[in-house]
Design an enzyme around this catalytic site. Sequence first.
Site, PDB file in Angstrom:
ATOM      1  NE  ARG A  67     -30.521  -1.211  22.881  1.00  8.30           N
ATOM      2  CZ  ARG A  67     -30.983  -1.672  22.064  1.00  8.30           C
ATOM      3  NH1 ARG A  67     -30.932  -1.294  20.558  1.00  8.30           N
ATOM      4  NH2 ARG A  67     -31.735  -2.941  22.353  1.00  8.30           N
ATOM      5  CG  HIS A 108     -35.564   2.060  20.029  1.00  9.57           C
ATOM      6  ND1 HIS A 108     -35.031   1.982  21.412  1.00  9.57           N
ATOM      7  CD2 HIS A 108     -35.261   0.899  19.383  1.00  9.57           C
ATOM      8  CE1 HIS A 108     -34.208   1.231  21.313  1.00  9.57           C
ATOM      9  NE2 HIS A 108     -34.490   0.406  20.392  1.00  9.57           N
ATOM     10  CD  GLU A 154     -34.915   4.922  23.116  1.00 12.15           C
ATOM     11  OE1 GLU A 154     -35.350   3.770  23.330  1.00 12.15           O
ATOM     12  OE2 GLU A 154     -34.052   5.088  22.057  1.00 12.15           O
TER      13      GLU A 154
END
Length: 324
Positions: free
Chosen positions: A236, A285, A265
């Site tokens: 993260r 991601h 994001e």
Amino acid sequence: MKVHILDDWFDTLRGLPCFNLLNEHDVTVWTDHEADENALAARLADADCVVLFRERTLVTHSLLERLPNLRLISQRGAWPHVDVGACTDRGVLLCSNKGADGANYAAAELTFALILSAMRQLPQQMASIKTGGWQMGVGRTLRGRRLGLYGYGRIGRAVADYARAFGMEVIWWSSDAGRARAIADGKQLAESRTAFFAESDVVSLHMRLTPETSGIVTAQDLALMRPRSLLVNTSRAGLIEPGALLSSLDAGRPGMAAVDVFDSEPLMDPTDPLLAHPNLIATPHIGFVTEDEFDKQFADIFEQVTAYANGHPIHMVNPLVFGQ
């Protein structure tokens, strides 16, 4: 139940075996991300259950106030994006299998792919040959180099297995409890936190993002890294102090970074200073984005839906809600 699944951007879930677990329910799948809370509330107006796709959507008090029919939120993993107190106040049960068995091998594989890509300059070499060039630089071999893994968990241990197969030395740093587990398992710890950052050729982060771990990697930590070292983050973005990674890359310590996660994001601005940095390679991601991992994770999520529908909910985060 009327089940709404959010943020399935590539409409993947309907094609997975686990989707059959929802055969008895009225399912709506949303394949885009709706950032406007009013529009999102309108979409979910008739929802009895909302299925979350990781942390792609925030569940706030104001959103929950607009969803009078909602009784269940089903997801997997940690829930920093969900206002649990508001769920409880509104009588909404949150179910999440945070302690799911087994490592996320997809994330571990991507981590090692990023290590290889950065050390062998794969994005740059590929771009060079595709634009009429040839070799653009000289990469570095992994064998004999030191990999520092921050966080003693399942994903980190899988990455360690890959690293040892490539002949890397693996050292660890973690919380007090994590270091104790590593010692009990016979693993090699760094002599100190300072030594961990200063003496690793590659540092890779493998922790959950919690209030305790938010910003745990500081600018001072990164400044200890070698000018030719690599920082990898597939966990993260919030584990790193805000702004620290960009400023550290500008300062040349570490010399490179390879990341799969960002503070905001989806990040779709090619001019973003971090994304555009010449010493950063990035993926959007995708650490958990494989069909195999989706089927494993959403089988857990959909089982929570069916268990609730059958009157026997599992993995309850706020169990006092059940039975209200």
